[in-house]
Each structure stands twice: as structure tokens, then as C-alpha cells.
Design a protein around this motif. Sequence first.
Motif, PDB file in Angstrom:
ATOM      1  N   MET A   1       0.997  -0.984   0.140  1.00 43.22           N
ATOM      2  CA  MET A   1      -0.027  -0.023  -0.021  1.00 43.22           C
ATOM      3  C   MET A   1       0.702   1.247  -0.030  1.00 43.22           C
ATOM      4  O   MET A   1       1.949   0.987   0.800  1.00 43.22           O
ATOM      5  CB  MET A   1      -0.664  -0.015   1.329  1.00 43.22           C
ATOM      6  N   ASN A   2       0.512   2.189  -0.683  1.00 42.36           N
ATOM      7  CA  ASN A   2       1.195   3.464  -0.795  1.00 42.36           C
ATOM      8  C   ASN A   2       0.722   4.256   0.569  1.00 42.36           C
ATOM      9  O   ASN A   2      -0.239   4.008   1.110  1.00 42.36           O
ATOM     10  CB  ASN A   2       1.110   4.403  -1.933  1.00 42.36           C
ATOM     11  N   LEU A   3       1.243   5.551   0.733  1.00 45.36           N
ATOM     12  CA  LEU A   3       0.979   6.221   1.993  1.00 45.36           C
ATOM     13  C   LEU A   3      -0.316   6.604   1.978  1.00 45.36           C
ATOM     14  O   LEU A   3      -0.920   6.666   2.907  1.00 45.36           O
ATOM     15  CB  LEU A   3       1.997   7.528   1.952  1.00 45.36           C
ATOM     16  N   SER A   4      -0.996   7.279   0.775  1.00 44.06           N
ATOM     17  CA  SER A   4      -2.198   7.727   0.677  1.00 44.06           C
ATOM     18  C   SER A   4      -3.375   6.509   1.437  1.00 44.06           C
ATOM     19  O   SER A   4      -4.108   6.767   2.095  1.00 44.06           O
ATOM     20  CB  SER A   4      -2.801   7.999  -0.616  1.00 44.06           C
ATOM     21  N   GLU A   5      -3.041   5.328   0.979  1.00 43.59           N
ATOM     22  CA  GLU A   5      -3.728   4.192   1.231  1.00 43.59           C
ATOM     23  C   GLU A   5      -3.702   3.762   2.775  1.00 43.59           C
ATOM     24  O   GLU A   5      -4.627   3.498   3.487  1.00 43.59           O
ATOM     25  CB  GLU A   5      -3.516   2.829   0.219  1.00 43.59           C
ATOM     26  N   ARG A   6      -2.448   3.762   3.004  1.00 37.01           N
ATOM     27  CA  ARG A   6      -2.368   3.429   4.719  1.00 37.01           C
ATOM     28  C   ARG A   6      -2.926   4.497   5.363  1.00 37.01           C
ATOM     29  O   ARG A   6      -3.415   4.109   6.426  1.00 37.01           O
ATOM     30  CB  ARG A   6      -0.750   3.462   4.916  1.00 37.01           C
ATOM     31  N   LYS A   8      -5.521   6.593   4.628  1.00 39.14           N
ATOM     32  CA  LYS A   8      -7.086   5.998   4.580  1.00 39.14           C
ATOM     33  C   LYS A   8      -7.443   5.177   5.497  1.00 39.14           C
ATOM     34  O   LYS A   8      -8.416   5.160   6.252  1.00 39.14           O
ATOM     35  CB  LYS A   8      -7.424   5.847   3.265  1.00 39.14           C
ATOM     36  N   ALA A   9      -6.471   4.072   5.740  1.00 41.76           N
ATOM     37  CA  ALA A   9      -6.883   2.922   6.608  1.00 41.76           C
ATOM     38  C   ALA A   9      -7.088   3.364   8.248  1.00 41.76           C
ATOM     39  O   ALA A   9      -7.820   2.847   9.019  1.00 41.76           O
ATOM     40  CB  ALA A   9      -5.992   1.686   6.417  1.00 41.76           C
ATOM     41  N   VAL A  10      -6.395   4.322   8.489  1.00 45.19           N
ATOM     42  CA  VAL A  10      -5.938   4.448  10.009  1.00 45.19           C
ATOM     43  C   VAL A  10      -6.288   5.924  10.485  1.00 45.19           C
ATOM     44  O   VAL A  10      -6.513   6.253  11.814  1.00 45.19           O
ATOM     45  CB  VAL A  10      -4.712   4.129  10.382  1.00 45.19           C
ATOM     46  N   ASN A  11      -6.127   6.976   9.662  1.00 48.31           N
ATOM     47  CA  ASN A  11      -6.181   8.380   9.987  1.00 48.31           C
ATOM     48  C   ASN A  11      -7.621   8.963   9.765  1.00 48.31           C
ATOM     49  O   ASN A  11      -8.192   8.870   8.790  1.00 48.31           O
ATOM     50  CB  ASN A  11      -5.124   9.051   9.520  1.00 48.31           C
ATOM     51  N   TRP A  12      -7.956   9.811  10.882  1.00 48.76           N
ATOM     52  CA  TRP A  12      -9.140  10.742  10.777  1.00 48.76           C
ATOM     53  C   TRP A  12      -8.539  12.211  10.661  1.00 48.76           C
ATOM     54  O   TRP A  12      -7.905  12.524  11.739  1.00 48.76           O
ATOM     55  CB  TRP A  12      -9.908  10.285  12.003  1.00 48.76           C
ATOM     56  N   HIS A  13      -9.012  12.925   9.524  1.00 50.58           N
ATOM     57  CA  HIS A  13      -8.304  14.224   9.538  1.00 50.58           C
ATOM     58  C   HIS A  13      -8.994  15.557  10.200  1.00 50.58           C
ATOM     59  O   HIS A  13     -10.512  15.389  10.200  1.00 50.58           O
ATOM     60  CB  HIS A  13      -7.540  14.427   8.054  1.00 50.58           C
ATOM     61  N   PRO A  14      -8.465  16.492  10.431  1.00 51.46           N
ATOM     62  CA  PRO A  14      -9.259  17.441  11.018  1.00 51.46           C
ATOM     63  C   PRO A  14     -10.071  18.303  10.126  1.00 51.46           C
ATOM     64  O   PRO A  14      -9.603  18.465   8.746  1.00 51.46           O
ATOM     65  CB  PRO A  14      -8.050  18.536  11.594  1.00 51.46           C
ATOM     66  N   TYR A  15     -11.167  18.915  10.341  1.00 49.24           N
ATOM     67  CA  TYR A  15     -12.048  19.629   9.409  1.00 49.24           C
ATOM     68  C   TYR A  15     -12.143  18.937   8.216  1.00 49.24           C
ATOM     69  O   TYR A  15     -12.230  19.776   7.335  1.00 49.24           O
ATOM     70  CB  TYR A  15     -11.282  21.016   9.365  1.00 49.24           C
ATOM     71  N   THR A  16     -12.444  17.657   8.253  1.00 49.75           N
ATOM     72  CA  THR A  16     -12.373  16.990   7.051  1.00 49.75           C
ATOM     73  C   THR A  16     -13.521  15.834   6.923  1.00 49.75           C
ATOM     74  O   THR A  16     -13.711  15.214   7.718  1.00 49.75           O
ATOM     75  CB  THR A  16     -11.133  16.201   6.733  1.00 49.75           C
ATOM     76  N   ILE A  25      -2.856  14.344   0.592  1.00 44.49           N
ATOM     77  CA  ILE A  25      -1.637  14.299  -0.109  1.00 44.49           C
ATOM     78  C   ILE A  25      -0.494  13.990   0.893  1.00 44.49           C
ATOM     79  O   ILE A  25      -0.123  14.741   2.038  1.00 44.49           O
ATOM     80  CB  ILE A  25      -1.342  15.716  -0.550  1.00 44.49           C
ATOM     81  N   PRO A  26       0.393  12.924   0.793  1.00 44.72           N
ATOM     82  CA  PRO A  26       1.397  12.758   1.595  1.00 44.72           C
ATOM     83  C   PRO A  26       2.598  13.497   1.589  1.00 44.72           C
ATOM     84  O   PRO A  26       3.162  13.506   0.286  1.00 44.72           O
ATOM     85  CB  PRO A  26       1.805  11.203   1.375  1.00 44.72           C
ATOM     86  N   ILE A  27       3.084  14.129   2.568  1.00 40.40           N
ATOM     87  CA  ILE A  27       4.154  15.077   2.349  1.00 40.40           C
ATOM     88  C   ILE A  27       5.420  14.344   3.001  1.00 40.40           C
ATOM     89  O   ILE A  27       5.117  13.770   4.142  1.00 40.40           O
ATOM     90  CB  ILE A  27       4.069  16.363   3.106  1.00 40.40           C
ATOM     91  N   VAL A  28       6.517  14.263   2.271  1.00 44.21           N
ATOM     92  CA  VAL A  28       7.795  13.473   2.919  1.00 44.21           C
ATOM     93  C   VAL A  28       8.877  14.345   3.358  1.00 44.21           C
ATOM     94  O   VAL A  28       9.554  14.041   4.099  1.00 44.21           O
ATOM     95  CB  VAL A  28       8.156  12.506   1.609  1.00 44.21           C
ATOM     96  N   ARG A  29       8.658  15.911   2.820  1.00 43.90           N
ATOM     97  CA  ARG A  29       9.697  16.592   3.327  1.00 43.90           C
ATOM     98  C   ARG A  29       9.200  18.014   2.998  1.00 43.90           C
ATOM     99  O   ARG A  29       8.537  18.320   2.069  1.00 43.90           O
ATOM    100  CB  ARG A  29      11.055  15.988   2.690  1.00 43.90           C
ATOM    101  N   GLY A  30       9.992  18.950   3.855  1.00 40.04           N
ATOM    102  CA  GLY A  30       9.661  20.489   3.602  1.00 40.04           C
ATOM    103  C   GLY A  30      11.180  21.028   3.708  1.00 40.04           C
ATOM    104  O   GLY A  30      12.293  20.525   4.316  1.00 40.04           O
TER     105      GLY A  30
END
Length: 421
Positions: A1-6, A8-16, A25-30
Amino acid sequence: MNLSERDKAVNWHPYTQMKTADDIIPIVRGKGIYLFDDQGKQYIDAVSSWWVTLHGHAHPYIAERVSEQLHTLEQVIFAGFTHEPAIQLSENLLNILPENQKKVFYSDNGSTAVEVALKMAIQYAYNENHKKTKILALKNAYHGDTFGAMSVSGRSVWTQPFSEMLFEVVFIDAPTTENLDSLKKFIKNISGEIACFIYEPLIQGAAGMLMHKAEDLSELMKFCREQKILMIQDEVFTGFGRTGKLFAANHLSEQPDMMCFSKGLTGGTMPMGITSCSQEIFNAFLSDDQYKTLFHGHSFTANPLACTAALASMELLLKEETRQHIEHIVTKHSEFSEILRQHPKVENIRQTGTILAWEIISGQQTSYFNDIGKLLYKEFLKRGVLLRPLGNIMYLVPPYCITGDELDLIYHHIIKVLDDF
Ligand SMILES: *Cc1c(COP(=O)(O)O)cnc(C)c1O
């Protein structure tokens, strides 16, 4: 599974709304003003990641300081113990706050900074044996998502499910030159019962970047002072340079009794909240009577890592170079305002310091759920710019390290998208 799929399986996002949410969108670095996703695509963070990032992402100086601290002392209970970063941070902050601010109380985020201020104000009245239980706030206010903070926020779809559980607050219009007299008359009638007035100075952010004049707020504050109403100035958003000066307080002629900080406090690197207060507030809790203690605290109160991040960020903020950057953003924004003013689809352009906002004429009512917001959000992401309109209200809150060319690029995309709209 990619980051988006993983995710989706476990996270509940704010104001969403998780059912209809687009792919997250998975962010890997800034780095600086840029965020990089797992596909290597880069985004300009034009909203400073919900208004927190001051000096850009992964700032090497803040990283270095926090890393050093992490190897020295990562956390210690703040009841009965103290440490250098908390002492130094309080000293440095009080040095640049309005002169009457004398004590610093630490917590974890903006909402808790507000909760603490409210508890200080209400218990101040209690400790002094005053019967004051009413709180004054501005219509459309936003002070956070915990229950006290929600209570003093404007009633909206966000607070609707909890409306029965929120304590009563007296809401007044934001001050204008025209309504000041009637506001004063209204307040005077109930002033004996009012424990405090809480307000976002100059800009009501989450309400859609609504702005009022410093002179009008100062006048209202002066009146509250005369009426012995305590003032809580919520600078969670406006603090640390956003308004073009260090604090919104620097635009005002009156000083509040308490102030709330978070967001840019650590440069946006670590969660932390601060409530500062005057000596008079602090003194009302000094007693041989244990019952007069401020019984409030969080496990991570004054976390040394967060304090160190804040110290490093404030050092960067106070550099002459940063002041010039901020001034440059202010000038660029006001030049771009003139261009926006010519655009037939734009109205109600407004700016305070580094914050620029405008409304898109859509035929729909101005609201958070205006569909245009979502369309614009997606279109800008496609173009590599992170903007997060509040309904049909668009705004820019960039990190201070952004260059003139990078701002021009954002402006260019905005005009293009408006033209095609
Ligand atoms: C964001 C915000 C808060 C809440 O801060 P959190 O850290 O999100 O809890 C409070 N007041 C103002 C003015 C804000 O903009």
C-alpha cells in the motif's frame, strides 16, 4: 500500500468530511516555503501550514537548537521544577510584549492558551469576590476548538452539535467608527457583570480574515478599561510579525490584561501555547488560601524542546533581515492588491501586514461551504501552490522567507486562475 492508502485505513483528519474527502496528499519533506509529496511534486506553502510556519519548513537553525536540547533535557515536570529554556523564553517574550505583561503561563496550543486566559479572568473575579460571570466576545470570533474556546467563538456550523453545552457569551459587533457609541452604551448597561472581553485584534482570521481598524479597537479597549472589564487579547494568529509589526498590540494604544499565543510562537515547528498576564491578574491568585490557586496544568507544560524552538524562532524573527523580509511582503501584497482591484471577479480586498485577503464574486453567498473554495483549492494544488480558501474568501499568509520572485509566481497563478474561472 502507498502512503495515501495506509493513511486512509487509519487516520481521521481535522476539519475533513472523511467520506467525500479527496485524496489526502502525503508530504515527505519540507524546505523553506516548499513542501514535497511522495511523488516528488513540490508545493509552495502560501498559507504557512495553517498560519504557523514563520521562517520556512525544516529551518536548519531551529532544527539544530532543538536537536541539541533533545540530547540535553527533553521534558521535565513543570510543577516544582523549572529549566533554562522556559526561563529564557519568558524573559525574552516579556521583553517584547506590552509593558504591563509580567507573567507567562505555558500550555500546548492556541485553544488551551485561550482556556487558561478565560480561567484566569473568571477566577480573578471569584478570588476578588466579584459576582462577574458574563463574557464579552466578537461576533464571528474564532478562539479554538476546546469547549471554553468554542463557547467564546461565534456560533456556526462548527459549534452547532454542541450548542446546548456551550456557556453563554454576549456577542458584539466588531468595532467600527460608526458603531462605537452604540457598543459602549450596550456594554455600559451590563458592565458590572462582565468578567472579561476576549477578541482577536485587528483580524478575525478563521471567520474569513475580517479586519477592523486599530483606532476603533483601541477606543473600545479604553472603554473596557474604564468599565473595569478585563481584556484577553488573542494573538494566536496575529502574533510574531504577521501584522507587519511584532504583535497586533504594537498597533494599539491600549494594553490588554492577558494575551494568548501559539501558532508562530515556535516558528511553527512544535506545538506550544502561552498565556501572559499583568501583575494585577497574577496577584489576585497569591494567597495563603489554597483555594485561590490557579488549578490548571498540562503534562507537557513548558516542554523544553518547544521552548527551545520558540527561542530559536524568536531570535530569527528579531533579525534585521527578517524585518526587511516582512516589510517586503507587505509592499508586494499592497502592489498586488492594486492589480486585484482591477479584476472583475474580485471584491472586498483587504490587507493587514503580511496577510492579504479578498473575496471572489460567485453568485453564491459568502460562506465557509461555498463550493468555489474546494474548486480553487484543487486548481491551485495542481499548479503547485497550497492555498486554502475559506469558502469564496481567498487569502495569502506566506512564510517570511518567501522571495519577491516566489510571491510573483503565486500572484501570477492567482490571476490566471481568476481569469479562467
Ligand atoms: C488558530 C487559532 C486558535 C486556536 O489555536 P489551536 O492551536 O488551533 O488550538 C485560537 N485563536 C486564534 C485567533 C486562532 O487563529
